[in-house]
Scaffold this motif. Structure first.
Motif, PDB file in Angstrom:
ATOM      1  N   GLN A 452       5.359  29.775  15.768  1.00 17.19           N
ATOM      2  CA  GLN A 452       5.898  28.647  15.013  1.00 17.19           C
ATOM      3  C   GLN A 452       7.392  28.509  15.267  1.00 17.19           C
ATOM      4  OE1 GLN A 452       4.788  29.569  10.983  1.00 17.19           O
ATOM      5  NE2 GLN A 452       2.846  28.471  11.131  1.00 17.19           N
ATOM      6  N   ARG A 453       7.804  27.266  15.436  1.00 19.94           N
ATOM      7  CA  ARG A 453       9.210  26.987  15.704  1.00 19.94           C
ATOM      8  C   ARG A 453       9.849  26.387  14.454  1.00 19.94           C
ATOM      9  NH1 ARG A 453      11.512  22.501  20.026  1.00 19.94           N
ATOM     10  NH2 ARG A 453      13.743  22.889  19.655  1.00 19.94           N
ATOM     11  N   GLU A 454      10.466  27.246  13.659  1.00 20.79           N
ATOM     12  CA  GLU A 454      11.165  26.812  12.455  1.00 20.79           C
ATOM     13  C   GLU A 454      12.463  27.599  12.337  1.00 20.79           C
ATOM     14  OE1 GLU A 454       8.615  27.350   9.132  1.00 20.79           O
ATOM     15  OE2 GLU A 454       7.110  25.895   9.815  1.00 20.79           O
ATOM     16  N   ILE A 455      13.523  26.924  11.932  1.00 25.64           N
ATOM     17  CA  ILE A 455      14.819  27.585  11.785  1.00 25.64           C
ATOM     18  C   ILE A 455      14.734  28.637  10.679  1.00 25.64           C
ATOM     19  CG2 ILE A 455      17.244  27.238  11.168  1.00 25.64           C
ATOM     20  CD1 ILE A 455      16.999  24.416  12.303  1.00 25.64           C
ATOM     21  N   GLY A 456      15.300  29.821  10.964  1.00 22.33           N
ATOM     22  CA  GLY A 456      15.328  30.864   9.954  1.00 22.33           C
ATOM     23  C   GLY A 456      14.810  32.191  10.464  1.00 22.33           C
ATOM     24  N   GLN A 457      14.640  33.130   9.534  1.00 25.21           N
ATOM     25  CA  GLN A 457      14.173  34.471   9.848  1.00 25.21           C
ATOM     26  C   GLN A 457      12.647  34.505   9.832  1.00 25.21           C
ATOM     27  OE1 GLN A 457      16.629  36.561  10.514  1.00 25.21           O
ATOM     28  NE2 GLN A 457      15.497  38.444  10.928  1.00 25.21           N
TER      29      GLN A 457
END
Length: 494
Positions: A452-457
């Protein structure tokens, strides 16, 4: 290093009457430079038979008898101790072997490379061909090491295409600047030092999976940087190939290509497995010639696929009925050849990687369902990052493949559930690349899995949930963070 240069001066004279003297002088100069021995096989053949060695038109069952006689003389002249064999002239001057598998003719130089009789090739064999100017250039190349500019011609999504991704990774580690093109590219070839192709190919063209030509023999541009070409899969170099001749005549340094077409589009199976062996060898020995890399990769392929005894039998019988799986393995092994500059090498230097890699494990980690069955790591994505991909390498006993299940979870959500006996062909980033090959009791697995490509940790967990027996996660495994990546779609129908 012991090198033998095989010539047929009578055939060369008949084919190139105005240029024979220059070719002969170039061969002699090359022999002096590399302390090589020159063997005129026509002289030997004429002394024994009273006739010139005349190569019949392909296909022809007489070809292999001539090739066998030549191999016998090579062994007699060298005692079977040889590192490099250079065949000067195309298949009409020095014959290829013609064997039959399930009544299909297969043309190969492979048997010239096994002089110790164990069924495995050990002699790096290269065929110098093209017009007289091209042959002389191949034998007088002053810069045997190519430059850093590499072009990969492939319409698949490199992020989940096993061969091109591994080529991209390994080449950048050795200092290549790599461009990946899914269509077009003819204008890029004159600027390239290395050309890699995965797609469709014929003796007259290289194209993508949509049938759009990258380049044709008739449209081959001049190649002033003298590139090396590595072309996988389809038959681009059968006897008489116009594409091979156009590439070498227009400045190509060396060409690795296939005389036959075999199915191998399941990840790391058959043809693709041979590419994996080639890249493993290149990583271990980046200073080797491309011909030496190829022969070592083919030898490893034959060892893993248990082909040596069958190859010895095939060399003697010349024809065999083997069935589809064995046919595919044997043809894969026999088809890939080296042409051009005998000691061509790939560039070595420093370059920036195309994508970031974060190792999944430092050392091999063993998982079992009953004990430790989880590998867990974290990674972060910023607004500047592109698609994350999990490159997972694992080994296990092939006997448990049918029962093995591996689950990939990101932030608690199951993204992929993998079966040990699955092999999946990939086309888009939404797909996955799953496959491997059997080596004795072991199964060597390769996975390329979009995350999954999502900003964050993020927390990534790999769980062995079925199979029981030990599975080993290898240290090559990594989370790859790609930049924004351009892909191509099928052309619109008119």
């Amino acid at each position: 290093m012991k090198t033998l240069i095989l010539v047929n001066m009578h055939a060369l004279t008949e084919t190139y009457p105005q240029e024979t003297s220059n070719i002969e002088k170039t061969v002699e100069a090359f022999a002096r430079k590399y302390d090589a021995k020159v063997l005129d096989i026509d002289q030997v053949y004429r002394a024994k038979t009273g006739q010139h060695l005349s190569v019949p038109t392909y296909p022809n069952p007489e070809l292999t008898a001539l090739a066998k006689a030549i191999k016998t003389e090579i062994i007699s002249q060298t005692g079977g101790q040889l590192d490099t064999l250079i065949l000067v002239g195309d298949e009409s001057i020095i014959p290829m072997w013609e064997i039959r598998l399930d009544d299909n003719p297969v043309h190969t130089d492979s048997f010239y490379s096994d002089l110790d009789g164990d069924g495995l090739p050990e002699v790096a064999t290269t065929r110098v061909l093209g017009n007289p100017e091209a042959m002389q250039r191949q034998l007088s190349e002053t810069a045997e090491v190519g430059g850093p500019e590499a072009t990969i011609l492939c319409s698949e999504d490199t992020r989940i295409h096993l061969e091109t991704q591994r080529f991209l990774d390994v080449l950048t580690q050795q200092g290549h600047q790599v461009a990946v093109l899914g269509r077009g590219g003819k204008e890029r070839l004159p600027k390239s030092d290395l050309i890699i192709h995965f797609g469709h190919g014929t003796p007259t063209s290289l194209s993508n999976r949509f049938g759009e030509d990258f380049v044709t023999a008739k449209g081959m541009p001049m190649l002033p940087r003298h590139p090396i070409a590595i072309v996988d899969g389809c038959a681009t170099t059968p006897p008489g190939s116009a594409l091979l001749r156009a590439f070498l005549n227009n400045g190509g340094r060396a060409y690795l290509g296939s005389t036959e077409t075999v199915w191998g589009m399941v990840p790391a199976r058959h043809t693709n497995q041979l590419v994996m062996h080639f890249l493993d060898t290149y990583e271990a020995h980046p200073d080797w010639t491309v011909a030496r890399l190829l022969i070592a990769a083919r030898a490893e392929y034959a060892r893993v696929a248990l082909l040596s005894e069958t190859l010895l039998e095939l060399e003697q019988k010349e024809t065999m009925t083997v069935g589809w799986d064995a046919y595919t393995h044997l043809t894969t092994f026999l088809e890939w050849h080296a042409y051009g500059t005998p000691f061509a090498r790939l560039h070595r230097g420093n370059a920036c990687p195309v994508f970031a890699k974060y190792p999944l494990v430092k050392d091999t980690v063993s998982l079992t369902v009953e004990k430790q069955n989880i590998v867990e790591t974290t990674f972060a994505l910023t607004s500047e990052d592109g698609q994350p991909i999990l490159f997972l390498r694992a080994d296990w006993l092939d006997s448990i493949s049918d029962s093995l299940t591996l689950r990939i979870r990101q932030n608690g959500e199951t993204l992929h559930e993998l079966k040990g006996n699955e092999h999946i062909i990939y086309q888009r980033i939404e797909d996955i690349c799953v496959g491997g090959y059997i080596d004795g009791e072991l199964y060597h697995a390769y996975w390329l899995l979009p995350l999954q490509r999502e900003i964050g940790q993020h927390c990534l967990r790999i769980e062995l949930v079925g199979g029981g027996t030990q599975l080993s996660i290898l240290p090559e495994s990594a989370i790859e963070i790609w930049p924004e990546w351009e892909t191509i779609e099928a052309p619109e129908e008119e």
